[in-house]
Design a protein around this motif. Structure first.
Motif, short mmCIF file in Angstrom:
data_model
loop_
_atom_site.label_atom_id
_atom_site.label_comp_id
_atom_site.label_asym_id
_atom_site.label_seq_id
_atom_site.Cartn_x
_atom_site.Cartn_y
_atom_site.Cartn_z
N LEU A 1 20.95 -27.16 21.94
CA LEU A 1 21.68 -26.53 20.84
C LEU A 1 20.76 -26.08 19.71
CD1 LEU A 1 24.83 -28.82 20.70
CD2 LEU A 1 24.51 -26.67 21.94
N ASP A 2 19.46 -26.40 19.80
CA ASP A 2 18.51 -25.99 18.76
C ASP A 2 18.03 -24.57 19.00
OD1 ASP A 2 18.56 -28.40 17.41
OD2 ASP A 2 16.72 -29.17 18.34
N ALA A 3 17.56 -23.92 17.94
CA ALA A 3 16.97 -22.59 18.07
C ALA A 3 15.62 -22.65 18.76
CB ALA A 3 16.83 -21.93 16.69
N ALA A 4 14.92 -23.79 18.64
CA ALA A 4 13.62 -23.98 19.28
C ALA A 4 13.82 -24.37 20.75
CB ALA A 4 12.84 -25.08 18.57
N ALA A 5 12.88 -23.98 21.59
CA ALA A 5 12.92 -24.37 23.00
C ALA A 5 12.60 -25.86 23.13
CB ALA A 5 11.92 -23.55 23.80
N HIS A 6 13.22 -26.51 24.13
CA HIS A 6 12.97 -27.92 24.43
C HIS A 6 12.98 -28.11 25.94
CE1 HIS A 6 13.37 -29.14 20.28
NE2 HIS A 6 14.60 -28.68 20.21
N THR A 7 12.58 -29.31 26.39
CA THR A 7 12.72 -29.68 27.80
C THR A 7 13.38 -31.05 27.90
OG1 THR A 7 10.68 -30.95 28.15
CG2 THR A 7 10.48 -28.54 28.27
N SER B 1 13.25 -29.99 33.42
CA SER B 1 14.14 -28.85 33.20
C SER B 1 13.40 -27.53 33.07
CB SER B 1 14.95 -29.07 31.93
OG SER B 1 14.09 -29.07 30.79
N GLY B 2 12.12 -27.57 32.75
CA GLY B 2 11.46 -26.35 32.31
C GLY B 2 11.93 -26.06 30.89
N PHE B 3 11.42 -25.00 30.30
CA PHE B 3 11.78 -24.67 28.92
C PHE B 3 13.23 -24.21 28.85
CE2 PHE B 3 7.14 -23.43 27.80
CZ PHE B 3 6.78 -24.75 27.86
N ASN C 1 21.17 -22.85 23.87
CA ASN C 1 22.38 -22.79 24.70
C ASN C 1 22.13 -22.82 26.20
OD1 ASN C 1 24.17 -22.78 22.47
ND2 ASN C 1 23.75 -20.62 22.17
N GLU C 2 20.87 -22.93 26.63
CA GLU C 2 20.60 -23.07 28.06
C GLU C 2 20.86 -24.51 28.48
OE1 GLU C 2 17.63 -19.80 29.77
OE2 GLU C 2 16.62 -21.37 28.62
#
Length: 82
Positions: free
Chosen positions: A25-31, A46-48, A52-53
């Motif tokens: 839910l963040d604007a920054a990418a996470h894994t 998960s990959g990047f 909303n992914e």
């Protein structure tokens, strides 16, 4: 379901056979990557994930599974599978 938000990963317990779906839910990418930060252990990755992914993983073994964000190593959580 487990939300990734505010640069935080959740710690929670699920039953064996449960599919957990992480949503960034963040604007920054996470894994969502299994292992103890900063080393993955190969259970899942998960990959990047952009905002909303989603990424899902089914837990077929009992145990305690630490996980972390490969981009932000201070973001850690634990899934306990009963």
């Amino acid at each position: 379901a487990s939300n990734i938000q505010n640069f935080t990963l959740e710690t929670f317990t699920v039953n064996i056979g449960t599919t957990v779906t992480w949503t960034n839910l963040d604007a920054a990418a996470h894994t969502s990557s299994s292992g103890v930060s900063p080393t993955t252990d190969g259970e899942w990755a998960s990959g990047f994930l952009s905002q909303n992914e989603k990424f899902g993983f089914t837990f077929s073994l009992q145990g305690v599974f630490p996980y972390f964000c490969e981009i932000h190593h201070g973001m850690t959580g634990t899934v306990t599978v009963e």
